[in-house]
Design a protein around this motif. Structure first.
Motif, PDB file in Angstrom:
ATOM      1  N   ILE A  46       0.849  -1.210   0.000  1.00  0.00           N
ATOM      2  CA  ILE A  46       0.000   0.000   0.000  1.00  0.00           C
ATOM      3  C   ILE A  46       0.876   1.250   0.000  1.00  0.00           C
ATOM      4  CG2 ILE A  46      -1.659   1.350   1.345  1.00  0.00           C
ATOM      5  CD1 ILE A  46      -2.784  -1.326   2.373  1.00  0.00           C
ATOM      6  N   GLU A  47       1.850   1.293   0.887  1.00  0.00           N
ATOM      7  CA  GLU A  47       2.736   2.457   0.973  1.00  0.00           C
ATOM      8  C   GLU A  47       3.605   2.585  -0.273  1.00  0.00           C
ATOM      9  OE1 GLU A  47       4.957   2.457   4.614  1.00  0.00           O
ATOM     10  OE2 GLU A  47       3.151   2.101   5.811  1.00  0.00           O
ATOM     11  N   CYS A  49       2.741   1.693  -3.309  1.00  0.00           N
ATOM     12  CA  CYS A  49       1.866   2.242  -4.360  1.00  0.00           C
ATOM     13  C   CYS A  49       1.632   3.736  -4.152  1.00  0.00           C
ATOM     14  CB  CYS A  49       0.529   1.498  -4.393  1.00  0.00           C
ATOM     15  SG  CYS A  49       0.648  -0.163  -5.086  1.00  0.00           S
ATOM     16  N   GLU A  50       1.449   4.139  -2.908  1.00  0.00           N
ATOM     17  CA  GLU A  50       1.266   5.570  -2.622  1.00  0.00           C
ATOM     18  C   GLU A  50       2.515   6.364  -3.002  1.00  0.00           C
ATOM     19  OE1 GLU A  50       0.256   5.371   1.532  1.00  0.00           O
ATOM     20  OE2 GLU A  50      -1.902   5.328   1.101  1.00  0.00           O
ATOM     21  N   ALA A  53       2.667   6.650  -6.734  1.00  0.00           N
ATOM     22  CA  ALA A  53       1.660   7.620  -7.194  1.00  0.00           C
ATOM     23  C   ALA A  53       2.139   9.049  -7.008  1.00  0.00           C
ATOM     24  CB  ALA A  53       0.337   7.399  -6.464  1.00  0.00           C
ATOM     25  N   GLU A  54       2.845   9.306  -5.915  1.00  0.00           N
ATOM     26  CA  GLU A  54       3.368  10.650  -5.658  1.00  0.00           C
ATOM     27  C   GLU A  54       4.464  11.033  -6.644  1.00  0.00           C
ATOM     28  OE1 GLU A  54       4.630  10.963  -1.597  1.00  0.00           O
ATOM     29  OE2 GLU A  54       2.646  10.439  -0.837  1.00  0.00           O
ATOM     30  N   SER A  61       0.001   7.891 -12.298  1.00  0.00           N
ATOM     31  CA  SER A  61      -0.151   8.219 -10.887  1.00  0.00           C
ATOM     32  C   SER A  61      -1.529   7.801 -10.387  1.00  0.00           C
ATOM     33  CB  SER A  61       0.052   9.718 -10.675  1.00  0.00           C
ATOM     34  OG  SER A  61      -0.229  10.076  -9.347  1.00  0.00           O
ATOM     35  N   ALA A  65      -2.425   5.298  -7.343  1.00  0.00           N
ATOM     36  CA  ALA A  65      -3.181   5.860  -6.220  1.00  0.00           C
ATOM     37  C   ALA A  65      -4.455   5.051  -5.993  1.00  0.00           C
ATOM     38  CB  ALA A  65      -3.516   7.326  -6.494  1.00  0.00           C
ATOM     39  N   ALA A  68      -3.619   1.745  -4.339  1.00  0.00           N
ATOM     40  CA  ALA A  68      -3.405   1.910  -2.893  1.00  0.00           C
ATOM     41  C   ALA A  68      -4.738   2.027  -2.168  1.00  0.00           C
ATOM     42  CB  ALA A  68      -2.535   3.138  -2.631  1.00  0.00           C
ATOM     43  N   GLU A  69      -5.660   2.809  -2.727  1.00  0.00           N
ATOM     44  CA  GLU A  69      -6.988   2.954  -2.121  1.00  0.00           C
ATOM     45  C   GLU A  69      -7.724   1.617  -2.080  1.00  0.00           C
ATOM     46  OE1 GLU A  69      -8.563   5.525  -0.569  1.00  0.00           O
ATOM     47  OE2 GLU A  69      -6.577   6.449  -0.700  1.00  0.00           O
ATOM     48  N   LYS A  72      -6.462  -0.629   0.582  1.00  0.00           N
ATOM     49  CA  LYS A  72      -6.935  -0.208   1.910  1.00  0.00           C
ATOM     50  C   LYS A  72      -8.399  -0.581   2.128  1.00  0.00           C
ATOM     51  CE  LYS A  72      -4.033   3.893   2.329  1.00  0.00           C
ATOM     52  NZ  LYS A  72      -4.046   5.375   2.328  1.00  0.00           N
TER      53      LYS A  72
END
Length: 164
Positions: A46-47, A49-50, A53-54, A61, A65, A68-69, A72
């Motif tokens: 998850i982190e 992927c975040e 995305a950043e 991106s 993002a 990651a969503e 979660k």
């Protein structure tokens, strides 16, 4: 107005041919970042992927993002299902075509199912396949980008001539 509208349509189509290789290259870069995270990082997916995305722009991106969503929010869903849903949702916003999508989906099927070395090998295979698709996209760009612009302008001129 007719000439401008037809020209705009031609330039819009040409833009898709120009942006496709760029987006494939961005996707390859994103996979390189993921490869680094898998190989050396200790972050959860998850982190990772975040973070990807950043660092990426636009549609790429948005895909990571959304991944990651989904990771979660979709409790109990497999990693593949989370990635697949994100890809399906965001793909229409890209200029990439079905071959790139299939490469990415195939890679996502293996994500999280094997040991680190096997996953790194799958990332390398996906990047290699995307490199081939990027070369094909560059060839298409060379063939069709200028043609789309020209056809758009000429169609506008033809419509004007036919109107008179």
């Amino acid at each position: 107005m007719v000439l401008l509208a037809a020209s705009w349509a031609g330039f819009f189509l040409a833009r898709n041919y120009r942006e496709r290789p760029q987006q494939i290259r961005q996707l390859r870069s994103a996979l390189s970042l993921l490869e680094t995270e898998i190989g050396y990082g200790t972050r959860p997916l998850i982190e990772a992927c975040e973070a990807i995305a950043e660092r990426m722009d636009g549609a790429i991106s948005a895909i990571f993002a959304r991944c990651a969503e989904n990771l979660k929010q979709m409790d109990g869903a497999s990693t593949y299902e989370c990635f697949q849903q994100a890809i399906e949702q965001q793909w229409p916003h890209t200029t990439m075509k079905k071959p790139e999508k299939l490469v990415l989906l195939h890679f996502c099927q293996t994500l999280g199912r094997s040991d680190r070395e096997d996953q790194l090998q799958h990332v390398r295979v996906a990047k290699s396949n995307l490199e081939v698709e990027e070369m094909k996209a560059r060839e298409e760009q060379g063939q069709y980008e200028k043609m789309c612009k020209t056809v758009g302008i000429l169609c506008g001129v033809l419509i004007i001539i036919l109107m008179y």
